[in-house]
Scaffold this motif. Structure first.
Motif, mmCIF file in Angstrom:
data_model
loop_
_atom_site.group_PDB
_atom_site.id
_atom_site.type_symbol
_atom_site.label_atom_id
_atom_site.label_comp_id
_atom_site.label_asym_id
_atom_site.label_seq_id
_atom_site.Cartn_x
_atom_site.Cartn_y
_atom_site.Cartn_z
ATOM 1 N N LEU A 51 0.814 -1.216 0.000
ATOM 2 C CA LEU A 51 0.000 0.000 0.000
ATOM 3 C C LEU A 51 0.844 1.262 0.000
ATOM 4 O O LEU A 51 0.480 2.275 -0.571
ATOM 5 N N PHE A 52 1.952 1.214 0.701
ATOM 6 C CA PHE A 52 2.847 2.364 0.679
ATOM 7 C C PHE A 52 4.257 1.888 1.019
ATOM 8 O O PHE A 52 4.443 0.855 1.652
ATOM 9 N N SER A 53 5.225 2.669 0.635
ATOM 10 C CA SER A 53 6.613 2.233 0.768
ATOM 11 C C SER A 53 7.047 2.194 2.220
ATOM 12 O O SER A 53 6.526 2.920 3.052
ATOM 13 N N CYS A 57 6.525 4.854 5.432
ATOM 14 C CA CYS A 57 5.964 4.411 6.699
ATOM 15 C C CYS A 57 6.909 4.722 7.857
ATOM 16 O O CYS A 57 6.505 5.233 8.872
ATOM 17 N N CYS A 58 8.188 4.394 7.685
ATOM 18 C CA CYS A 58 9.148 4.632 8.757
ATOM 19 C C CYS A 58 9.267 6.109 9.054
ATOM 20 O O CYS A 58 9.375 6.527 10.199
ATOM 21 N N PHE A 59 9.249 6.915 7.999
ATOM 22 C CA PHE A 59 9.319 8.355 8.200
ATOM 23 C C PHE A 59 8.105 8.825 9.006
ATOM 24 O O PHE A 59 8.224 9.624 9.915
ATOM 25 N N GLY A 60 6.960 8.238 8.651
ATOM 26 C CA GLY A 60 5.726 8.649 9.333
ATOM 27 C C GLY A 60 5.798 8.369 10.816
ATOM 28 O O GLY A 60 5.399 9.185 11.621
ATOM 29 N N SER A 761 -10.959 4.849 6.685
ATOM 30 C CA SER A 761 -10.794 5.402 5.337
ATOM 31 C C SER A 761 -9.796 6.548 5.332
ATOM 32 O O SER A 761 -9.016 6.714 4.377
ATOM 33 N N SER A 762 -9.797 7.361 6.406
ATOM 34 C CA SER A 762 -8.913 8.527 6.452
ATOM 35 C C SER A 762 -7.441 8.127 6.453
ATOM 36 O O SER A 762 -6.578 8.929 6.094
ATOM 37 N N LYS A 763 -7.125 6.918 6.838
ATOM 38 C CA LYS A 763 -5.727 6.481 6.862
ATOM 39 C C LYS A 763 -5.128 6.469 5.461
ATOM 40 O O LYS A 763 -3.921 6.629 5.302
ATOM 41 N N THR A 764 -5.952 6.251 4.449
ATOM 42 C CA THR A 764 -5.429 6.277 3.080
ATOM 43 C C THR A 764 -5.009 7.679 2.699
ATOM 44 O O THR A 764 -4.194 7.862 1.795
ATOM 45 N N ARG A 765 -5.563 8.704 3.343
ATOM 46 C CA ARG A 765 -5.145 10.085 3.092
ATOM 47 C C ARG A 765 -3.933 10.454 3.948
ATOM 48 O O ARG A 765 -2.998 11.105 3.505
ATOM 49 N N LEU A 766 -3.987 10.013 5.204
ATOM 50 C CA LEU A 766 -2.981 10.459 6.163
ATOM 51 C C LEU A 766 -1.642 9.760 6.016
ATOM 52 O O LEU A 766 -0.599 10.346 6.279
ATOM 53 N N TYR A 767 -1.632 8.485 5.566
ATOM 54 C CA TYR A 767 -0.407 7.700 5.583
ATOM 55 C C TYR A 767 0.051 7.223 4.224
ATOM 56 O O TYR A 767 1.047 6.529 4.115
ATOM 57 N N GLN A 768 -0.682 7.528 3.178
ATOM 58 C CA GLN A 768 -0.265 7.110 1.848
ATOM 59 C C GLN A 768 0.054 8.334 1.008
ATOM 60 O O GLN A 768 -0.406 9.440 1.296
ATOM 61 N N THR A 769 0.840 8.120 -0.015
ATOM 62 C CA THR A 769 1.229 9.235 -0.857
ATOM 63 C C THR A 769 0.003 9.865 -1.476
ATOM 64 O O THR A 769 -0.916 9.199 -1.933
ATOM 65 N N GLY A 770 -0.058 11.138 -1.470
ATOM 66 C CA GLY A 770 -1.190 11.871 -2.020
ATOM 67 C C GLY A 770 -0.966 13.343 -1.822
ATOM 68 O O GLY A 770 0.042 13.786 -1.260
ATOM 69 N N SER A 771 -1.910 14.144 -2.264
ATOM 70 C CA SER A 771 -1.751 15.589 -2.170
ATOM 71 C C SER A 771 -1.933 16.059 -0.736
ATOM 72 O O SER A 771 -2.657 15.457 0.046
ATOM 73 N N GLN A 772 -1.254 17.166 -0.429
ATOM 74 C CA GLN A 772 -1.404 17.763 0.898
ATOM 75 C C GLN A 772 -2.828 18.234 1.112
ATOM 76 O O GLN A 772 -3.346 18.238 2.223
ATOM 77 N N SER A 773 -3.484 18.586 0.010
ATOM 78 C CA SER A 773 -4.872 19.027 0.104
ATOM 79 C C SER A 773 -5.755 17.909 0.634
ATOM 80 O O SER A 773 -6.627 18.142 1.489
#
Length: 997
Positions: A51-53, A57-60, A761-773
């Protein structure tokens, strides 16, 4: 084809641990839904690599935790900084119940409990039912405090000036009894003290112990205005009681006379109907001969009675006019046993029950309520055979001075010796006992003060008929009307020393019933006496006090300053808004308040009466010490917290009894933990750093217009729309006093929609690559929805919601005085329907995984089929679909027709033409599963053959009990269905074997 869109999915119904948010980033735990028992499925970062690199994840994790400590505290509640700080989910893994008293003290110190007239609108006023000053907290108190506090907190947040006026009742009988027992332990008796000495002792006791109940009421979170606390013996309230007595007497409504009352021999006072408890007890039914005067030895009537000692007070013997057994004796005289030949008439009366006992009724008007009414109707004399202490008087002749129960034994022996005893047998009857002392209550004719009720009741009836008073639930209207229609005059005097002394003075040497003075005090009474009888006159005050319920009936207006109608509180807050209490005192207190309010103030004292039921144990039994099932609210608070207790008992239905169980309390304690952990998740995912502009930017998002709403991504648009629906629905429930509905709606939305679906659902915004918006929108929606949940939930759970509210950024006001969420906000029905379709698809995939026992961490492939419109919005939320369904995001495909491997897949049908195909080879080891199902099929076939053999056997079908045969048939039908399902599954697996090679 397998359709699983609506089936449950236990495999993925998971709890988060209390500290799950603090150990790893929230995406590492799934808390989609909840089942019991709690199960946690940790998902490592490695397993989420699709789902994400790992680098992301480690950076997060690292930078996220490090920056929490540098969070700009200026962004958070100014209110919290003024009071020494609140506990935050960022630093604590759970809500500490010990914080409740600290929060309560802070609320009170800030003056939040007082009415605020900065707001417009009519005041919302509740007069608290005053608990007895002798009392300690029980579940009945917990119920009324909770419900009334819910009302007050809701209308306070709605902006209305609110007053919840607290106080305690002097509880005449209960308090005097407590103090007498205390004195007895010290070797002292009330009879050896003067009245003044005794009442001084009671006041000393009240000052020392009387505050216990109010401290416990505070512990429940009662946000009442303690600066206005009242006590029924306060100077102001005592003045109101005296004034009420005088006004009613001047109108001719109060009179003195000798009538039947409930008499407590031990307490030496009349008691109200409410203070008499009836219990089913096994006693004895005595059969006694009453000889017919002038007849032969065979001419007698056999009377059945449970109290033979009262025969000395008999004034007639009655039989039913249609009872042929005794018709020949009607009009003759009966000889009362052991009275040396005293005669009483034998009369015909339809009231007599031909089936009870022998069908002959002895009428003792001085010692039975029904006999008393019958005697008054028929003009029979009334004889009293009993002293006030429960001993027989001189009318009983040789038995004079004996205790009533001792006299009963000796009397029966005498009847046996004289041949007048027929027999005795065990008999169960309802025995009246004193609620306070426990002794058997004696119906007794006594000289008392009475209040004429009929004219007052007529006005109280009209108040309901004209809609001036609304009783909730409505079904209690009939009970209210029935009682007022059949009302009796009220005995308002009590033979006690503790209470409001009757403001009547007698003239020494004059007849008390003919010559007396009603006055506000002794000086006024003496002045009137001087004027009437000259300066040499001597007067003395009536020794009795008024029934405690008399002062309680003035409570809604005496507490606000009446009879001074110019008093500021009376002008602002009377009439009050709601009287909330238990349905069991609708007659004894509520109706009397209505009658007295109308009579003395000209106004119904409140607009609504809200009646709650009783709290019973988990088995539905009434709590009692004898059953050992009494639940102490203080113990519950220590174990589960006040909020869990309040929420549990508030979810019942108005007017109906509630069964309280530890399972419910445990569930609602878990709900508080869930609420706390959701706060932790949100706080840990807000912008961090020294620049507060990012947080201010989140708060700048507005969702109150259709334009702003439809711009949101699908999950955000859905959850905000659902929130707006919730606000409308919950607000409507609060307004209608449907608190159980409101609580359940909030619970379901928070746990089902917000926590299980949107936070995930919000985790896909908060922890995966995507726009800051997208990240900012998700953060803003999380904060917006959560803060509104806290507002909606605050009246039920004031402590944890205030604690969480103070942890949120930029809180300018305490939650207790924050503005209620606005109603009629926009909802996007289209987005709501679309997200529901997405949910249906996710549930179908989860159910299939559960059915095929797919490991929770395993990612599987999927092909999603639908029309262009449906695929458009589903594919836009591909990451949400993949995360919540445990799909391999690289192998999720969207197409308008079934895939090539459709025949070797699990086919799922969701809603709106949405379908999914899950390759079998991704889900199971086909060969191993085929072998397992083959063995299972063979076993089921053997079971079915055995069942069929029994059903085809005439010996079994004809001779076995019907329920046994029916059970075998049902099991056979169920087995056929399982066999068919297993065969279909095997066919599907076998068709996949070639491709698996």
């Amino acid at each position: 084809m397998v359709s699983l869109a609506r089936a449950p999915y236990p495999c993925f119904r998971v709890y988060e641990s209390l500290s799950s948010y603090s150990h790893e980033i929230p995406s590492c735990f799934s808390f989609m839904a909840v089942a019991s028992p709690p199960v946690i499925y940790p998902v490592t970062v490695n397993r989420l690599s699709s789902l994400f690199s790992r680098r992301r994840c480690c950076f997060g994790i690292a930078s996220f935790r490090w920056n929490l400590s540098r969070l700009n505290r200026k962004c958070f509640s100014t209110a919290a900084l003024k009071n020494g700080g609140f506990t935050s989910p960022k630093t604590s893994n759970f809500f500490d119940f010990a914080s409740e008293e600290r929060i309560y003290d802070w609320w009170e110190s800030q003056g939040f409990f007082k009415p605020n007239f900065d707001h417009e609108g009519d005041p919302f006023v509740i007069p608290m039912p005053p608990p007895n000053v002798t009392g300690s907290l029980h579940m009945g108190h917990t119920m009324f405090v909770t419900l009334e506090d819910i009302m007050i907190r809701y209308f306070r947040m709605k902006g209305r000036p609110t007053l919840w006026l607290p106080g305690t009742d002097h509880a005449g009988i209960a308090t005097q009894l407590v103090v007498e027992r205390m004195l007895a332990s010290k070797g002292l008796k009330r009879s050896e003290m003067s009245r003044e000495e005794f009442t001084n002792k009671v006041w000393e006791w009240k000052e020392k112990y009387g505050g216990t109940i109010t401290k416990q009421v505070r512990r429940l979170g009662a946000s009442c205005d303690w600066t206005r606390e009242r006590f029924t013996l306060d100077e102001q309230l005592s003045r109101a009681v005296t004034d009420a007595f005088i006004r009613l007497h001047e109108k001719g409504l109060i009179y003195q006379g000798s009538y039947m009352v409930n008499w407590s021999p031990n307490l030496q006072t009349a008691v109200s109907d409410l203070e008499v408890e009836y219990s089913e007890e096994t006693g004895t039914l005595f059969f006694v001969k009453y000889r017919v005067a002038g007849g032969s030895r065979s001419d007698y009537l056999t009377v059945a009675t449970t109290r033979p000692e009262t025969l000395f007070g008999d004034t007639a013997v009655a039989v039913h006019p249609e009872d042929e057994r005794y018709s020949k004796y009607i009009g003759k005289q009966a000889i009362v046993p052991l009275t040396f030949g005293r005669h009483v008439p034998i009369i015909a009366e339809k009231y007599v029950d031909k089936e009870f006992g022998t069908g002959v009724l002895k009428i003792s008007p001085g010692h039975d309520h029904n006999d008393y009414l019958l005697a008054r109707k028929l003009g029979l004399p009334i004889l009293n055979v009993m002293n006030k202490d429960g001993t027989l008087n001189e009318v009983a002749g040789l038995y004079s001075g004996l205790d009533r129960f001792e006299a009963r034994k000796k009397l029966w022996s005498a009847l046996e010796e004289t041949g007048l005893a027929v027999r005795k047998e065990p008999h169960t009857s309802r025995v009246p006992r004193s609620q306070r002392g426990g002794e058997v209550i004696e119906p007794l004719v006594s000289k008392q003060w009475f209040l004429t009720m009929e004219p007052l009741a007529e006005k109280a009836l009209h108040a309901v008929e004209k809609g001036e008073l609304t009783i909730l639930p409505e079904r209690f209207d009939k009970i209210y009307k029935h009682w007022l229609t059949n009302i009796k005059d009220w005995c308002i005097s009590r033979q006690l020393w503790w209470g409001h002394r009757i403001p009547v003075w007698y003239i020494t040497g004059k007849d008390c019933e003919e010559e007396y003075i009603v006055a506000r005090n002794g000086e006024e009474a003496l002045a009137i006496a001087y004027e009437r009888y000259g300066k040499s006159v001597e007067i003395y005050q009536d020794p009795d006090v008024l029934d405690t319920w008399f002062s309680s009936s003035l409570w809604p207006f005496s507490t606000l300053g009446w009879p001074d109608v110019s008093c500021e509180d009376f002008r602002k807050f009377y009439p009050t808004t709601v009287l909330e209490t238990g349905h069991d005192i609708l007659f004894f207190w509520v109706a009397r308040m209505v009658m007295m309010g109308i009579e003395l103030t000209g106004t119904v004292p409140f607009s609504y009466v809200y009646l709650h039921g009783l709290i019973r144990d988990s088995q539905g039994r009434k709590m009692s010490k004898s059953l050992g099932n009494v639940i102490d609210p203080v113990d519950i608070i220590k174990e589960y917290g006040t909020d869990a207790l309040r929420f549990t008992i508030s979810l019942g239905t108005a007017g109906q009894d509630l069964n309280l169980s530890t399972e419910r309390l445990t569930s609602n304690k878990a709900f508080i933990n869930k609420l706390w952990n959701a706060g932790k998740f949100i706080l840990q995912n807000l912008p961090y750093g020294s620049d507060s502009s990012k947080l201010e930017g989140l708060l700048a998002y507005k969702f109150d217009t259709e334009e702003s709403l439809i711009k949101l991504p699908l999950p955000e648009c859905w959850v905000v729309s659902e929130l707006h629906n919730l606000i409308d629905s919950v607000t409507s429930s609060y307004e209608k006093f449907f608190f159980g509905d409101a609580g359940r709606e909030i619970y379901d939305f928070f746990w089902g929609d917000f926590a299980d679906w949107y936070i995930e659902s919000s985790k896909t915004r908060l922890y995966q690559t995507g726009s800051q918006s997208d990240v900012s929108i998700a953060q803003a929606v999380l904060l917006y929805v959560y803060e509104n949940i806290l507002k909606l939930l605050h009246p039920f759970m004031p402590f944890v919601t205030e604690e969480l509210w103070q942890a949120l950024p930029f809180r300018k006001h305490a939650l207790i005085v924050s503005k209620w969420p606005q109603s009629s906000l926009p909802k996007d029905e289209k987005s709501m329907k679309r997200f529901e379709n997405l949910q249906s698809l996710i549930r179908a995939i989860r159910n299939a995984r559960a059915e095929y026992s797919v490991e929770p961490a395993k990612r599987i492939s999927a092909s999603i089929v639908g029309n262009a419109e449906v695929l458009g919005y589903v594919s836009s939320e591909k990451q949400v679909l993949a995360l919540l369904s445990r799909l391999d995001i690289k192998n999720v495909h969207f197409m308008d027709s079934p895939p090539d491997y459709a025949k070797h897949s699990v086919h799922l049908v969701a809603e709106d033409g949405l379908e999914a195909y899950l390759p079998l080879t991704d889900m199971v080891d086909v060969s191993a599963e085929t072998q397992r199902l083959t063995k299972r099929l063979s076993k089921m076939q053997s079971e079915y053959d055995a069942l069929l053999a029994r059903l085809t056997s005439p010996h079994f079908v004809e001779k076995a009990p019907e329920e046994i045969v029916r059970g075998v048939r049902e099991k056979a039908t169920e087995t056929v269905e399982k066999i068919a399902l297993t065969k279909n599954r095997l066919a599907l697996l076998e068709s996949s074997i070639p491709q698996s090679r």
